[in-house]
Motif scaffolding. Structure first.
Motif, PDB file in Angstrom:
ATOM      1  N   MET A  36       7.555  44.969  56.307  1.00  0.00           N
ATOM      2  CA  MET A  36       6.553  43.992  55.870  1.00  0.00           C
ATOM      3  C   MET A  36       7.006  42.573  56.185  1.00  0.00           C
ATOM      4  SD  MET A  36       3.826  45.430  54.507  1.00  0.00           S
ATOM      5  CE  MET A  36       3.040  44.226  53.452  1.00  0.00           C
ATOM      6  N   ASP A  39       6.852  41.786  59.919  1.00  0.00           N
ATOM      7  CA  ASP A  39       5.475  41.637  60.381  1.00  0.00           C
ATOM      8  C   ASP A  39       4.839  40.361  59.833  1.00  0.00           C
ATOM      9  OD1 ASP A  39       3.294  43.195  61.898  1.00  0.00           O
ATOM     10  OD2 ASP A  39       2.273  42.560  60.054  1.00  0.00           O
ATOM     11  N   LYS A  42       5.961  37.588  62.067  1.00  0.00           N
ATOM     12  CA  LYS A  42       5.294  37.672  63.373  1.00  0.00           C
ATOM     13  C   LYS A  42       3.843  37.212  63.245  1.00  0.00           C
ATOM     14  CE  LYS A  42       4.603  41.735  65.205  1.00  0.00           C
ATOM     15  NZ  LYS A  42       4.921  43.131  65.634  1.00  0.00           N
ATOM     16  N   VAL A 126      -2.289  36.140  56.199  1.00  0.00           N
ATOM     17  CA  VAL A 126      -1.552  37.140  55.425  1.00  0.00           C
ATOM     18  C   VAL A 126      -2.428  38.364  55.176  1.00  0.00           C
ATOM     19  CG1 VAL A 126      -0.405  37.621  53.231  1.00  0.00           C
ATOM     20  CG2 VAL A 126      -0.061  35.413  54.348  1.00  0.00           C
ATOM     21  N   ARG A 127      -3.708  38.130  54.893  1.00  0.00           N
ATOM     22  CA  ARG A 127      -4.614  39.260  54.673  1.00  0.00           C
ATOM     23  C   ARG A 127      -4.735  40.103  55.940  1.00  0.00           C
ATOM     24  NH1 ARG A 127      -8.500  35.853  51.602  1.00  0.00           N
ATOM     25  NH2 ARG A 127      -7.850  36.002  49.411  1.00  0.00           N
ATOM     26  N   GLU A 130      -1.559  42.116  56.364  1.00  0.00           N
ATOM     27  CA  GLU A 130      -1.474  43.274  55.458  1.00  0.00           C
ATOM     28  C   GLU A 130      -2.459  44.365  55.887  1.00  0.00           C
ATOM     29  OE1 GLU A 130      -0.989  42.895  51.294  1.00  0.00           O
ATOM     30  OE2 GLU A 130       0.941  41.913  51.643  1.00  0.00           O
ATOM     31  N   SER A 132      -3.393  45.031  58.807  1.00  0.00           N
ATOM     32  CA  SER A 132      -2.868  45.679  60.012  1.00  0.00           C
ATOM     33  C   SER A 132      -1.732  46.636  59.685  1.00  0.00           C
ATOM     34  CB  SER A 132      -2.386  44.593  60.980  1.00  0.00           C
ATOM     35  OG  SER A 132      -1.431  45.101  61.871  1.00  0.00           O
ATOM     36  N   ILE A 133      -0.783  46.150  58.896  1.00  0.00           N
ATOM     37  CA  ILE A 133       0.406  46.970  58.636  1.00  0.00           C
ATOM     38  C   ILE A 133       0.081  48.103  57.652  1.00  0.00           C
ATOM     39  CG2 ILE A 133       1.446  45.813  56.633  1.00  0.00           C
ATOM     40  CD1 ILE A 133       3.371  46.585  59.824  1.00  0.00           C
ATOM     41  N   LEU A 134      -0.979  47.939  56.875  1.00  0.00           N
ATOM     42  CA  LEU A 134      -1.369  48.966  55.903  1.00  0.00           C
ATOM     43  C   LEU A 134      -2.588  49.755  56.395  1.00  0.00           C
ATOM     44  CD1 LEU A 134      -1.026  46.804  52.658  1.00  0.00           C
ATOM     45  CD2 LEU A 134       0.667  48.374  53.621  1.00  0.00           C
ATOM     46  N   ALA A 135      -2.784  49.743  57.707  1.00  0.00           N
ATOM     47  CA  ALA A 135      -3.987  50.365  58.274  1.00  0.00           C
ATOM     48  C   ALA A 135      -4.101  51.851  57.926  1.00  0.00           C
ATOM     49  CB  ALA A 135      -4.002  50.184  59.790  1.00  0.00           C
ATOM     50  N   HIS A 136      -2.969  52.493  57.740  1.00  0.00           N
ATOM     51  CA  HIS A 136      -2.988  53.934  57.471  1.00  0.00           C
ATOM     52  C   HIS A 136      -3.108  54.252  55.982  1.00  0.00           C
ATOM     53  CE1 HIS A 136      -2.320  54.130  61.578  1.00  0.00           C
ATOM     54  NE2 HIS A 136      -1.265  54.901  61.663  1.00  0.00           N
ATOM     55  N   LEU A 137      -3.276  53.210  55.175  1.00  0.00           N
ATOM     56  CA  LEU A 137      -3.443  53.435  53.734  1.00  0.00           C
ATOM     57  C   LEU A 137      -4.881  53.072  53.345  1.00  0.00           C
ATOM     58  CD1 LEU A 137      -0.293  53.030  54.097  1.00  0.00           C
ATOM     59  CD2 LEU A 137      -0.293  52.184  51.758  1.00  0.00           C
TER      60      LEU A 137
END
Lengths: 159, 159
Positions: A36, A39, A42, A126-127, A130, A132-137
């Motif tokens: 997290m 990312d 980045k 930031v939204r 999040e 993007s990185i939590l796309a699988h949740l």
DNA sequence: TATTGTTATACTCTATAACTATA
DNA sequence: TATAGTTATAGAGTATAACAATA
């Protein structure tokens, strides 16, 4: 050859075997936190705020006139560690340290217009990060995750 | 007095209001991670291993003859960062760097008897620490938490 | 050319202790 | 005595870049 062990026949033989470490919440937490954090950096870019600066700005915007001690307490860090963060935000023109009538020790933090704008822009980044990185949740999983993480935090603050 | 704002009437007025930050997984993750890390240190004691040394020892015990490069990859850190960790474990007599026939560049890591014993002892302390800090989470919640955290890690490793 | 282990170096984040000015 | 903000300092933990030995 007797007694010699080739790593290709030992460690490398089962490179994808699940490690015992993955049974520990602490280990999984650390790995996820690093993902997290990387990312976040980045996504916000070199010119964007670091996570800690973003969180300080967020609380200042949400609670104008908050003092540094109160802010440090909310963030769970020491007052001394907050100084550099507030210095940075003040130099960027995102907030001002202001004196307060009645107690000349404290300095209330007031966000500037530019600070509010910078925060609103950062929040969107930031939204997106999040999302993007939590796309699988899914939504329920994210809610559950936040609930469980807060339980850990509360437990730690109690003890 | 006009225009003056007392922090007791602003920030302090709503000290327990939920902050916007708590809607972010990244923020909750960081706070929970810090709680776990601090409790880990407290539970393992000054003489006990740090989290990173514990994790390196764990993988070495589970995968004897693993090389440093492989270990660094599994831990998600750089090779260079692993050197000091392995130095520490070797100085403690918990593992040995051994040469491997066939490739004189690599050094396979072999846990000693003392290293295995130290690991087994540490594991018990870590389990106790996790049980204590996660006391308010039931088994299903802990499983769920681990699953969700791993999803974040995988997502990060992919991108 | 590429890889392994290593060193040197720097950066981020944080804590502790001590100081000052106020209360 | 205690608190708010500050400074100085040190310690983890990590990354990047470069190197020697080896493949």
């Amino acid at each position: 050859m007797a007694g010699q062990v080739n790593p290709l026949q030992a460690g490398l033989q089962e490179p994808d075997k699940t490690s015992d470490l993955e049974a520990f919440v602490g280990y999984n937490l650390k790995r996820a936190y690093i993902v997290m954090q990387n990312d976040f950096r980045k996504a916000l870019g070199q010119d964007g705020p670091s996570a800690r600066v973003f969180s300080a700005l967020s609380l200042t915007v949400q609670f104008p006139n908050i003092t540094q001690s109160m802010l440090a307490r909310k963030l769970g860090i020491e007052r001394s560690g907050l100084v550099a963060i507030i210095d940075e935000l003040e130099q960027l023109g995102h907030l001002k340290r202001t004196h307060v009538p009645g107690d000349r020790r404290v300095q209330a933090l007031v966000p500037t217009e530019a600070g509010v704008a910078a925060y609103q822009s950062a929040v969107q980044s930031v939204r997106a990060h999040e999302a993007s990185i939590l796309a699988h949740l899914d939504k329920k999983e994210i809610t559950m995750l936040n609930v469980l993480l807060k339980k850990i935090r509360i437990q730690g603050e109690d003890s």
